[in-house]
Design an enzyme around this catalytic site. Sequence first.
Site, PDB file in Angstrom:
ATOM      1  N   ASP A   1     -16.685 -37.058   5.054  1.00 12.98           N
ATOM      2  CA  ASP A   1     -16.513 -38.501   4.898  1.00 12.98           C
ATOM      3  C   ASP A   1     -17.423 -38.998   3.840  1.00 12.98           C
ATOM      4  O   ASP A   1     -17.844 -38.164   2.939  1.00 12.98           O
ATOM      5  CB  ASP A   1     -16.774 -39.208   6.209  1.00 12.98           C
ATOM      6  N   ASP A   2     -17.949 -40.266   3.708  1.00 12.30           N
ATOM      7  CA  ASP A   2     -18.743 -40.860   2.695  1.00 12.30           C
ATOM      8  C   ASP A   2     -20.117 -40.133   2.720  1.00 12.30           C
ATOM      9  O   ASP A   2     -20.474 -39.469   3.530  1.00 12.30           O
ATOM     10  CB  ASP A   2     -19.069 -42.323   2.828  1.00 12.30           C
TER      11      ASP A   2
ATOM     12  N   LYS B   1      -9.004 -38.914   2.253  1.00 10.81           N
ATOM     13  CA  LYS B   1      -9.196 -40.430   2.653  1.00 10.81           C
ATOM     14  C   LYS B   1      -9.516 -41.143   1.514  1.00 10.81           C
ATOM     15  O   LYS B   1     -10.713 -41.147   1.203  1.00 10.81           O
ATOM     16  CB  LYS B   1     -10.076 -40.416   3.912  1.00 10.81           C
TER      17      LYS B   1
ATOM     18  N   ASP C   1     -10.628 -44.651   0.593  1.00  7.04           N
ATOM     19  CA  ASP C   1     -11.079 -46.108   1.131  1.00  7.04           C
ATOM     20  C   ASP C   1     -10.980 -47.251   0.206  1.00  7.04           C
ATOM     21  O   ASP C   1     -10.546 -46.813  -0.943  1.00  7.04           O
ATOM     22  CB  ASP C   1     -12.651 -45.869   1.544  1.00  7.04           C
TER      23      ASP C   1
ATOM     24  N   SER D   1      -6.651 -46.460   2.790  1.00  6.24           N
ATOM     25  CA  SER D   1      -7.246 -47.460   4.004  1.00  6.24           C
ATOM     26  C   SER D   1      -6.717 -48.681   3.448  1.00  6.24           C
ATOM     27  O   SER D   1      -7.252 -49.910   3.944  1.00  6.24           O
ATOM     28  CB  SER D   1      -8.800 -47.635   3.747  1.00  6.24           C
TER      29      SER D   1
ATOM     30  N   ARG E   1      -5.331 -46.434   7.577  1.00 10.25           N
ATOM     31  CA  ARG E   1      -6.025 -47.138   8.484  1.00 10.25           C
ATOM     32  C   ARG E   1      -5.650 -48.789   8.420  1.00 10.25           C
ATOM     33  O   ARG E   1      -5.322 -49.223   7.457  1.00 10.25           O
ATOM     34  CB  ARG E   1      -7.531 -47.174   7.948  1.00 10.25           C
TER      35      ARG E   1
ATOM     36  N   ASP F   1     -13.249 -50.888  11.533  1.00  8.16           N
ATOM     37  CA  ASP F   1     -13.764 -49.514  12.111  1.00  8.16           C
ATOM     38  C   ASP F   1     -13.969 -49.409  13.716  1.00  8.16           C
ATOM     39  O   ASP F   1     -14.421 -50.232  14.067  1.00  8.16           O
ATOM     40  CB  ASP F   1     -15.268 -49.300  11.307  1.00  8.16           C
TER      41      ASP F   1
HETATM   42  C1  GLA Z   1     -15.474 -47.563   5.651  1.00 12.33           C
HETATM   43  C2  GLA Z   1     -14.351 -46.801   6.521  1.00 12.33           C
HETATM   44  C3  GLA Z   1     -15.242 -45.867   7.527  1.00 12.33           C
HETATM   45  C4  GLA Z   1     -15.898 -44.965   6.827  1.00 12.33           C
HETATM   46  C5  GLA Z   1     -16.891 -45.647   5.918  1.00 12.33           C
HETATM   47  C6  GLA Z   1     -17.665 -44.867   4.900  1.00 12.33           C
HETATM   48  O1  GLA Z   1     -16.353 -48.533   6.747  1.00 12.33           O
HETATM   49  O2  GLA Z   1     -13.543 -47.863   7.390  1.00 12.33           O
HETATM   50  O3  GLA Z   1     -14.054 -45.033   8.180  1.00 12.33           O
HETATM   51  O4  GLA Z   1     -15.207 -43.988   5.804  1.00 12.33           O
HETATM   52  O5  GLA Z   1     -16.518 -46.832   5.110  1.00 12.33           O
HETATM   53  O6  GLA Z   1     -18.885 -45.618   4.277  1.00 12.33           O
END
Ligand code: GLA
Length: 431
Positions: A81-82, A157, A159, A191, A216, A220
């Site tokens: 992820d990030d 993913k 975002d 997302s 999504r 969150d």
């Molecule tokens: C958003 C996404 C999370 C995650 C964060 C990462 O909030 O919805 O699932 O990926 O960014 O910074």
Amino acid sequence: MLSGYLRFLCFCTLIIYVSCYNNGVARTPPMGWLSWERFRCNTDCVNHPKNCISEQLYRDMADRLYEDGWLKHGYEFVNVDDCWSSKNRTTEKELQSDPVRFPSGIAALADYVHEKGLKLGIYGDMGTLTCGGYPGTMGYEKIDARTFAKWGIDMLKLDGCYSNETEQAVGYPLMSKELNATGRRIVYSCSWPAYRGGLPPKVNYTLLGEICNLWRNYGDIDDSLEAVLKIINWWGDNQDALIPAAGPGKWNDPDMLIAGDFSLSFEESKLQFGMWAILAAPLLVSADLRIIDEKIRDKIYFNTEVIRVNQDPLGIQGRRIRTDHMCQLWVRPLVGEQQAIAVFTTEPYGEPTGFTFTLKELGIQNPAAEYVLIDIFDTDNSFNHNSDKSYALTEPITIEVNPNGIRMFRAVPYKFSVSELKVDVLEFDLL
Ligand code: GLA
């Protein structure tokens, strides 16, 4: 020779394949592991060497998925992820991983997970920056898609932080085109709807189904039962908009699984996992697989009956049928005229709550139908696999549900005897 029932299952699967093709991936909801909810944006490898976002963390999780039996149950993705990248692109404008935390680079990480038969997912953002402040993809769609393909990435993913409505309407379809142009089959998780309120008319689910494999829809998740219930309730309240959007290759994503983290009890963990199966949700676990409670892993995450419901080839998302005080009744149609049934309660009274329902209220049409119920979580109680008791549609069925707990059943048409069904399903798995 194939039995009639098996032939029927094969026929259904074929129809689904022929009628819903897009990029050919994620025909059932993706399963695997995703770092965000549990490990967030911890870049402090000096003070947290085991828990920071680094290649070691993803290698550790790949090892656990492979060695502890997760992969055998279908959990194949290791998803970054990030906060994985450097704050700067290369001189060729390519994204690059943080040189200290990912000294071997992402391509080497992809090789590592591929050698174990796993797949690697990565995170990007279609805006100018990721939510954590790392470089975004806007204006670099072609370069980033090619970089991800070159590295051997299997899921992206994307975002939506630091982008507006107009930019998203351009950026998400453009990245879909660029990913397809690479020729590599990359599962595309968008997302986009979560940034537009998750509902029509702001969200065009027909378009999403054509360009993305999952998305999504909502805010969150965090490590609380409250967050899990908020998501389930939003899914129930908006099911008429969400159910038609889902199907093979295109899934609504209620966010990660938090069972096995700090806050959910065993019953609450069953509740989340069971409901994610009813919702045809991606099963992306965000827990520390190195120290996860073995009971939660073996009895919940490795429950083959729940996974079977989640991975049902028809790909029809479940529906809330009734809310009764603090209990909810949900149903999900499965292949072969079967139904997955879930009843959960948030009643905190302290002893199990009684709940009565009929099969008729689940929307089954044939008035002569009778069903055998297989208890999905508790296979050794009265609704077990050996039970030959069948239920007519109007016959009241009374069950007990533990506080913050769930009961789940697979309703099998009585005309397929249970023993025949077990043989057929086994053969079907081996196809
Ligand atoms: C958003 C996404 C999370 C995650 C964060 C990462 O909030 O919805 O699932 O990926 O960014 O910074």
